[in-house]
Design an enzyme around this catalytic site. Sequence first.
Site, PDB file in Angstrom:
ATOM      1  CB  ILE A   1      36.177  28.796  42.705  1.00 53.58           C
ATOM      2  CG1 ILE A   1      35.032  29.806  42.587  1.00 53.58           C
ATOM      3  CG2 ILE A   1      36.968  28.705  41.413  1.00 53.58           C
ATOM      4  CD1 ILE A   1      35.482  31.195  42.229  1.00 53.58           C
TER       5      ILE A   1
ATOM      6  CE1 TYR B   1      38.668  29.455  38.043  1.00 57.64           C
ATOM      7  CE2 TYR B   1      38.042  31.647  38.800  1.00 57.64           C
ATOM      8  CZ  TYR B   1      37.721  30.461  38.169  1.00 57.64           C
ATOM      9  OH  TYR B   1      36.458  30.269  37.650  1.00 57.64           O
TER      10      TYR B   1
ATOM     11  CG  PHE C   1      32.139  35.796  41.266  1.00 58.80           C
ATOM     12  CD1 PHE C   1      32.023  35.364  39.958  1.00 58.80           C
ATOM     13  CD2 PHE C   1      33.325  35.518  41.949  1.00 58.80           C
ATOM     14  CE1 PHE C   1      33.058  34.663  39.342  1.00 58.80           C
ATOM     15  CE2 PHE C   1      34.355  34.832  41.351  1.00 58.80           C
ATOM     16  CZ  PHE C   1      34.228  34.403  40.039  1.00 58.80           C
TER      17      PHE C   1
ATOM     18  CG  PHE D   1      36.549  37.273  34.914  1.00 64.27           C
ATOM     19  CD1 PHE D   1      35.949  36.043  35.133  1.00 64.27           C
ATOM     20  CD2 PHE D   1      36.807  38.091  36.008  1.00 64.27           C
ATOM     21  CE1 PHE D   1      35.630  35.616  36.403  1.00 64.27           C
ATOM     22  CE2 PHE D   1      36.484  37.666  37.291  1.00 64.27           C
ATOM     23  CZ  PHE D   1      35.878  36.430  37.500  1.00 64.27           C
ATOM     24  CG  ASP D   2      32.051  33.764  32.731  1.00 66.91           C
ATOM     25  OD1 ASP D   2      31.395  33.936  31.688  1.00 66.91           O
ATOM     26  OD2 ASP D   2      32.037  32.688  33.372  1.00 66.91           O
TER      27      ASP D   2
ATOM     28  CE1 TYR E   1      29.964  33.717  35.941  1.00 60.54           C
ATOM     29  CE2 TYR E   1      28.162  32.127  35.877  1.00 60.54           C
ATOM     30  CZ  TYR E   1      29.394  32.566  35.422  1.00 60.54           C
ATOM     31  OH  TYR E   1      30.049  31.868  34.433  1.00 60.54           O
TER      32      TYR E   1
END
Length: 569
Positions: free
Chosen positions: A93, A119, A136, A73-74, A63
């Site tokens: 999540i 979040y 995502f 961010f990731d 992902y």
Amino acid sequence: TNSYSMSLSGEFDDDTGAAKVGLNMKVGEKLFLTDDEGVEKELLVEGEGTETPQIGDEVFVHYTGTLMDGTKFDSSWDRDQKFTFKLGEGMVIKGWDTGVATMKKNEKVNLTLKPDYGYGASGSPPTIPANATLKFEVELFSWKSQKDILNNGGIMKTVVTKGTGYKKPKNLDEVVVRYTAKLPDGTVLKETGEEGAAFTIDEDGKGVEGLPEGSPLLFSMTLLAVHSVENIQPDGSVVKKILTEGTGYDYPQEDASVEGKYVAKPFLVLLVEDLWSLSADYATYHFAATWKAYLEDGTMFESRQEENSVKWIVGAEEVIQGLDDTIQQMKLGEKALVTIAPQWAFGSEAVEKELATIPAHSTVKYEIVLVSFEKEKAAYLLSTAEKFESAEAKKTEGNELFKAGKYDRALKKYSKALSTVESDHGFNDEEKTQAKALKIPLHLNKAAVLLKKKEYAEAKTVCNKALELDSSNVKALFRRSQAFTGSNDFQEAAQDLKRIVEMDPKNREARAEYKRVKEQQKAEDKKQSKIYGNMFSRLAEKDLYSEPIPVPTAAADEPVDPVEPMAED
């Protein structure tokens, strides 16, 4: 864009067919997966197959997560390490549990998640702000399914590689399994070779040596083969183990003409190789065969190969019954190992064969492969002339079997003949008359067989069918009277016989039987009178409720064997 509601199991709540939403999308299509539009799915790359992961499955994904302005961010791709989690168990999540549950193997999607599915108001400082909508890109590579076999945590199964097909082992089946049994620390306690080990489902299991008390045991197991086991005889005296599944839905049946060759050694190998010509006009199936037969000590007792091929008719008692019964329950291309107890093989007598003697009470085994067979034309495909010819031939065969005392086979012949001409649809008047003239003796001959078998109720039914075609048929009336006599219905038997005598006063057989039945009725009346006379006498002497009332038992009322029925037609 429509919105739908989905449970975490991957089953959708919409009643209008929306259960497939998120599963059968087109590339570029976008769909909301929840009623509140909190999770949006966009399909980037189609997946494979139709299956999706379920709650508790361990999924493996890559992902990349970004904010709506494109800020990353990731990313698991950046780390070059797939991310794994158990679906539906709150490990990620909520939007991930919802979205990944709709994905197929190798599917790639964009999931856009509102804050409640990401979040939330807290965010994930410093990279994810509060109340952030997230995007995502997710690719699902595989998953491992886990199942609680005993529903108590005692045996947990995780599918590493999904098997093929739909067949699963059942009790008595033989399975071949390759496995390694080890402790949680990796110590191997037991393992098979690459070829695996065979065992029978439901047989008594054996423990694993070296397992510490209270320690769990980890099995890595691969199911290599399943050999279905079927009881040809209900008591298990003839058992078939399928080694290779057959195809289609047809089975060879009685009257099959079988031709082949064999070498005879504790089991018999029957290998169907080639299709031979059929000489019998009325055989239902034919096929060719080779086999080998052995005694239990390995001694070969018979050999038939190409130069001396063997031919037999299924159901004609030309081979052992266990072989006949088994071949009728095999499909095209099927290979099976059949174990046959003595009563269905060579019985209690020693049998001299070509190369050795088969001892009395020998159990034999057959390894059989059915390669080809050919069906007889169905009755509806026969011409009218062929129907009459077939029925007459089966009737003649049935008569010969009846004379030989082979009543079960005779009954099958008569029934087959009747089924060929039972429906006279499409017959002209002359052909209907001819069919009627054939059906009456077939019903009568069936009745004669049923009387021999002492199946009196069915015999009465068959006689009634003959009388529907000819209400004055003397043989039908006589045989029905025998059925009535056999079931101790003497009054009904006497009525049928009286009617015969009225139609034919010189019928000595009916007159003699009428006299015999009247005497039996008189004896029965006298017996019943005595039973009930004694009963009422005792009731007069004693209080009504002082003891149970005696009731005549069936043992006191045994059926009377009928006289020999009139000869078959």
